[in-house]
Design a protein around this motif. Structure first.
Motif, PDB file in Angstrom:
ATOM      1  N   MET A   1       0.852  -1.191   0.000  1.00  0.00           N
ATOM      2  CA  MET A   1       0.000   0.000   0.000  1.00  0.00           C
ATOM      3  C   MET A   1       0.887   1.240   0.000  1.00  0.00           C
ATOM      4  SD  MET A   1      -1.328   0.018   3.964  1.00  0.00           S
ATOM      5  CE  MET A   1      -2.241   1.506   3.684  1.00  0.00           C
ATOM      6  N   ASN A   2       0.362   2.343  -0.489  1.00  0.00           N
ATOM      7  CA  ASN A   2       1.192   3.538  -0.632  1.00  0.00           C
ATOM      8  C   ASN A   2       1.052   4.526   0.526  1.00  0.00           C
ATOM      9  OD1 ASN A   2      -1.352   4.573  -1.123  1.00  0.00           O
ATOM     10  ND2 ASN A   2      -0.995   5.025  -3.289  1.00  0.00           N
ATOM     11  N   GLU A   3       0.292   4.156   1.585  1.00  0.00           N
ATOM     12  CA  GLU A   3       0.153   5.057   2.734  1.00  0.00           C
ATOM     13  C   GLU A   3       1.211   4.810   3.796  1.00  0.00           C
ATOM     14  OE1 GLU A   3      -3.902   4.447   3.961  1.00  0.00           O
ATOM     15  OE2 GLU A   3      -4.599   6.092   2.700  1.00  0.00           O
ATOM     16  N   VAL A   4       1.905   3.702   3.703  1.00  0.00           N
ATOM     17  CA  VAL A   4       3.027   3.419   4.599  1.00  0.00           C
ATOM     18  C   VAL A   4       4.054   2.610   3.814  1.00  0.00           C
ATOM     19  CG1 VAL A   4       1.857   1.360   5.530  1.00  0.00           C
ATOM     20  CG2 VAL A   4       3.753   2.388   6.782  1.00  0.00           C
ATOM     21  N   GLN A   5       5.305   3.045   3.898  1.00  0.00           N
ATOM     22  CA  GLN A   5       6.378   2.360   3.187  1.00  0.00           C
ATOM     23  C   GLN A   5       7.085   1.414   4.148  1.00  0.00           C
ATOM     24  OE1 GLN A   5       6.430   2.839  -0.064  1.00  0.00           O
ATOM     25  NE2 GLN A   5       4.828   4.382   0.219  1.00  0.00           N
ATOM     26  N   LEU A   6       7.144   0.130   3.793  1.00  0.00           N
ATOM     27  CA  LEU A   6       7.759  -0.902   4.624  1.00  0.00           C
ATOM     28  C   LEU A   6       8.866  -1.559   3.812  1.00  0.00           C
ATOM     29  CD1 LEU A   6       4.343  -2.372   5.798  1.00  0.00           C
ATOM     30  CD2 LEU A   6       5.842  -0.930   7.180  1.00  0.00           C
ATOM     31  N   THR A   7      10.109  -1.256   4.148  1.00  0.00           N
ATOM     32  CA  THR A   7      11.231  -1.741   3.347  1.00  0.00           C
ATOM     33  C   THR A   7      12.329  -2.296   4.244  1.00  0.00           C
ATOM     34  OG1 THR A   7      12.243   0.468   3.344  1.00  0.00           O
ATOM     35  CG2 THR A   7      10.798  -0.081   1.487  1.00  0.00           C
ATOM     36  N   VAL A   8      13.123  -3.178   3.677  1.00  0.00           N
ATOM     37  CA  VAL A   8      14.325  -3.670   4.356  1.00  0.00           C
ATOM     38  C   VAL A   8      15.528  -3.113   3.618  1.00  0.00           C
ATOM     39  CG1 VAL A   8      15.706  -5.695   4.975  1.00  0.00           C
ATOM     40  CG2 VAL A   8      13.206  -5.783   5.159  1.00  0.00           C
ATOM     41  N   GLU A   9      16.356  -2.377   4.348  1.00  0.00           N
ATOM     42  CA  GLU A   9      17.550  -1.753   3.785  1.00  0.00           C
ATOM     43  C   GLU A   9      18.751  -2.211   4.611  1.00  0.00           C
ATOM     44  OE1 GLU A   9      16.853   2.447   3.826  1.00  0.00           O
ATOM     45  OE2 GLU A   9      14.896   2.277   2.823  1.00  0.00           O
ATOM     46  N   GLY A  10      19.498  -3.167   4.087  1.00  0.00           N
ATOM     47  CA  GLY A  10      20.604  -3.730   4.848  1.00  0.00           C
ATOM     48  C   GLY A  10      20.076  -4.451   6.077  1.00  0.00           C
ATOM     49  N   VAL A  16       7.971   3.959   7.153  1.00  0.00           N
ATOM     50  CA  VAL A  16       7.756   5.380   6.870  1.00  0.00           C
ATOM     51  C   VAL A  16       6.257   5.615   6.689  1.00  0.00           C
ATOM     52  CG1 VAL A  16       8.277   7.333   5.370  1.00  0.00           C
ATOM     53  CG2 VAL A  16      10.016   5.556   5.742  1.00  0.00           C
ATOM     54  N   LEU A  17       5.652   6.328   7.621  1.00  0.00           N
ATOM     55  CA  LEU A  17       4.246   6.711   7.475  1.00  0.00           C
ATOM     56  C   LEU A  17       4.164   7.727   6.353  1.00  0.00           C
ATOM     57  CD1 LEU A  17       3.395   7.211  11.272  1.00  0.00           C
ATOM     58  CD2 LEU A  17       3.439   5.087   9.937  1.00  0.00           C
ATOM     59  N   ASP A  18       3.355   7.441   5.330  1.00  0.00           N
ATOM     60  CA  ASP A  18       3.442   8.214   4.091  1.00  0.00           C
ATOM     61  C   ASP A  18       2.092   8.787   3.655  1.00  0.00           C
ATOM     62  OD1 ASP A  18       4.507   9.372   1.877  1.00  0.00           O
ATOM     63  OD2 ASP A  18       4.932   7.505   0.796  1.00  0.00           O
ATOM     64  N   VAL A  31      -2.247   0.638  10.101  1.00  0.00           N
ATOM     65  CA  VAL A  31      -1.851  -0.050  11.332  1.00  0.00           C
ATOM     66  C   VAL A  31      -1.860  -1.559  11.135  1.00  0.00           C
ATOM     67  CG1 VAL A  31      -2.589   1.844  12.811  1.00  0.00           C
ATOM     68  CG2 VAL A  31      -4.195   0.012  12.308  1.00  0.00           C
ATOM     69  N   THR A  32      -2.779  -2.059  10.311  1.00  0.00           N
ATOM     70  CA  THR A  32      -2.812  -3.495  10.032  1.00  0.00           C
ATOM     71  C   THR A  32      -1.553  -3.925   9.293  1.00  0.00           C
ATOM     72  OG1 THR A  32      -5.234  -3.468   9.931  1.00  0.00           O
ATOM     73  CG2 THR A  32      -4.111  -5.341   8.923  1.00  0.00           C
ATOM     74  N   ALA A  33      -1.131  -3.121   8.318  1.00  0.00           N
ATOM     75  CA  ALA A  33       0.068  -3.436   7.548  1.00  0.00           C
ATOM     76  C   ALA A  33       1.316  -3.365   8.421  1.00  0.00           C
ATOM     77  CB  ALA A  33       0.198  -2.487   6.363  1.00  0.00           C
ATOM     78  N   ILE A  34       1.404  -2.340   9.272  1.00  0.00           N
ATOM     79  CA  ILE A  34       2.562  -2.190  10.145  1.00  0.00           C
ATOM     80  C   ILE A  34       2.658  -3.367  11.112  1.00  0.00           C
ATOM     81  CG2 ILE A  34       3.559  -0.817  12.017  1.00  0.00           C
ATOM     82  CD1 ILE A  34       2.354   1.660  10.581  1.00  0.00           C
ATOM     83  N   ASP A  35       1.532  -3.739  11.702  1.00  0.00           N
ATOM     84  CA  ASP A  35       1.544  -4.825  12.678  1.00  0.00           C
ATOM     85  C   ASP A  35       1.954  -6.143  12.027  1.00  0.00           C
ATOM     86  OD1 ASP A  35       1.147  -5.665  15.383  1.00  0.00           O
ATOM     87  OD2 ASP A  35      -0.704  -6.656  14.761  1.00  0.00           O
ATOM     88  N   ALA A  36       1.436  -6.402  10.839  1.00  0.00           N
ATOM     89  CA  ALA A  36       1.798  -7.630  10.130  1.00  0.00           C
ATOM     90  C   ALA A  36       3.291  -7.642   9.785  1.00  0.00           C
ATOM     91  CB  ALA A  36       0.959  -7.768   8.860  1.00  0.00           C
ATOM     92  N   GLN A  37       3.820  -6.486   9.367  1.00  0.00           N
ATOM     93  CA  GLN A  37       5.234  -6.405   9.022  1.00  0.00           C
ATOM     94  C   GLN A  37       6.124  -6.578  10.252  1.00  0.00           C
ATOM     95  OE1 GLN A  37       6.744  -5.770   5.515  1.00  0.00           O
ATOM     96  NE2 GLN A  37       7.821  -7.104   6.948  1.00  0.00           N
ATOM     97  N   LEU A  38       5.709  -5.990  11.362  1.00  0.00           N
ATOM     98  CA  LEU A  38       6.479  -6.161  12.606  1.00  0.00           C
ATOM     99  C   LEU A  38       6.554  -7.638  12.998  1.00  0.00           C
ATOM    100  CD1 LEU A  38       5.126  -3.157  14.714  1.00  0.00           C
ATOM    101  CD2 LEU A  38       7.467  -3.430  13.867  1.00  0.00           C
ATOM    102  N   GLN A  39       5.459  -8.353  12.835  1.00  0.00           N
ATOM    103  CA  GLN A  39       5.475  -9.782  13.150  1.00  0.00           C
ATOM    104  C   GLN A  39       6.470 -10.523  12.262  1.00  0.00           C
ATOM    105  OE1 GLN A  39       1.505 -11.687  13.861  1.00  0.00           O
ATOM    106  NE2 GLN A  39       0.704  -9.633  13.442  1.00  0.00           N
ATOM    107  N   GLN A  40       6.510 -10.160  10.993  1.00  0.00           N
ATOM    108  CA  GLN A  40       7.416 -10.847  10.065  1.00  0.00           C
ATOM    109  C   GLN A  40       8.875 -10.512  10.363  1.00  0.00           C
ATOM    110  OE1 GLN A  40       9.294  -9.658   7.063  1.00  0.00           O
ATOM    111  NE2 GLN A  40       9.973 -11.791   6.913  1.00  0.00           N
ATOM    112  N   TRP A  41       9.149  -9.241  10.625  1.00  0.00           N
ATOM    113  CA  TRP A  41      10.516  -8.819  10.899  1.00  0.00           C
ATOM    114  C   TRP A  41      11.059  -9.372  12.216  1.00  0.00           C
ATOM    115  CZ3 TRP A  41       9.823  -2.983   9.314  1.00  0.00           C
ATOM    116  CH2 TRP A  41       9.973  -2.880   7.915  1.00  0.00           C
ATOM    117  N   ALA A  42      10.165  -9.669  13.151  1.00  0.00           N
ATOM    118  CA  ALA A  42      10.603 -10.163  14.465  1.00  0.00           C
ATOM    119  C   ALA A  42      11.415 -11.438  14.350  1.00  0.00           C
ATOM    120  CB  ALA A  42       9.398 -10.383  15.371  1.00  0.00           C
TER     121      ALA A  42
END
Length: 329
Positions: A1-10, A16-18, A31-42
């Protein structure tokens, strides 16, 4: 989605809330996208750090999308999906297994406190403006903020919760909502260091908190559990700042002020952020259906006439039973 940028850099997972035109206000989808990404990155071995920042020049985040919640409630829906998703994200940040570093630059309001103040490293800047202004829209300081406000020095948290007063970075550090103030120009270098996996070291700026200097009258005026007594003390204080605080509280929903004070006192006895967030979820289900919420959001964010017509004339007119009912949801 384009309202929040979720990227892995190194070695860095970057959030980035966008929504810069909306001052990066949080939507359910964000918030749904951020929470899902946090679970994956953990559990992602590549990600060593997680950073959070806002797009644009104005700030991190203006809060949650309460206009959408109001619309759902007015349409006869429960309208609680956003709160449940947001508080789940807040809880995850508070217990995240990897270092979370947040750039509290510019405006950090309401839900912006929720997405930042529970992080491991909270960096304010010379431009930071923090507030929990919910009582002006007929709501209450949610997102687990009362866990922090209840532990602020003396009655500082009570003052900030009831008035919604905006504070700078130095005051945010004193209140326990930030860890340090840095020069905003340092952030790109911190991002580079986190990408490289070398950490997030920084040189904090000296802080001089105006709130700290005012703690005497704040502690005296905000003691106790009776909102009417607090307003009376503020109104009759010899300190001009106290009388200004009384006027701020009078502008806000009397119902919300009373519920906020009761919730804050209860939060003092709660040990964890999760306990406070559970209380937030119960209160939100009740308060968002109170007439003052629809009216407050209308006056501040929909029609923007800044002239709300509250249910009660003053905090003294709010029945104790109505306040207690907010905690029975």
């Amino acid at each position: 989605m384009n309202e929040v940028q979720l990227t892995v850099e190194g070695r860095l997972g970057r959030i980035v809330l966008d929504r810069p035109k909306a001052l990066n206000a949080l939507t359910l989808e964000m918030v749904t996208a951020i929470d899902a990404q946090l679970q994956q990155w953990a559990t992602d071995p590549q990600v060593q750090f997680v950073s959070i920042e806002g797009a644009g020049e104005r700030g991190l985040c203006a809060g949650g999308d309460v206009v959408a919640v109001r619309r759902a409630v007015v349409d006869g829906e429960a309208g609680q999906e956003f709160f449940a998703a947001e508080y789940a994200m807040n809880a995850r940040l508070a217990s995240y297994p990897k270092p979370t570093i947040v750039f509290q630059d510019g405006f950090v309001l309401g839900g912006g406190v929720g997405v930042s103040a529970h992080c491991a490293v909270r960096l304010a800047t010379e431009r930071t403006k923090v507030a929990m202004p919910e009582t002006i829209i007929g709501f209450f300081p949610d997102v687990g903020a009362m866990h922090l406000l209840a532990r602020a020095p003396g009655e500082i948290g009570t003052h900030l919760a009831l008035t919604g007063q905006m504070i700078n970075g130095a005051d945010a550090v004193f209140a326990g909502l930030s860890d340090a103030v840095i020069d905003s120009s340092l952030w790109p270098g911190l991002l580079r260091d986190m990408r490289d996996g070398s950490g997030a070291s920084y040189s904090p700026l000296p802080v001089d908190s105006e709130l700290a200097a005012q703690q005497g009258w704040i502690d005296e005026c905000y003691a106790g559990d009776d909102a009417a007594v607090i307003v009376e003390r503020l109104s009759t204080s010899n300190e001009p700042e106290a009388r200004e605080a009384a006027e701020l509280i009078r502008q806000r929903s009397p119902y919300s002020v009373c519920v906020t004070l009761a919730a804050l006192r209860r939060a003092r006895a709660m040990e964890t952020v999760d306990e406070v967030l559970a209380q937030d979820l119960r209160i939100a289900a009740v308060v968002s259906h109170h007439p003052d919420f629809a009216e407050g959001v209308r006056a501040q964010l929909v029609d923007k006439d800044r002239s709300p017509r509250w249910t009660h004339g003053s905090v003294a007119d709010v029945p104790a039973s109505e306040v207690e009912a907010a905690f029975a949801g």
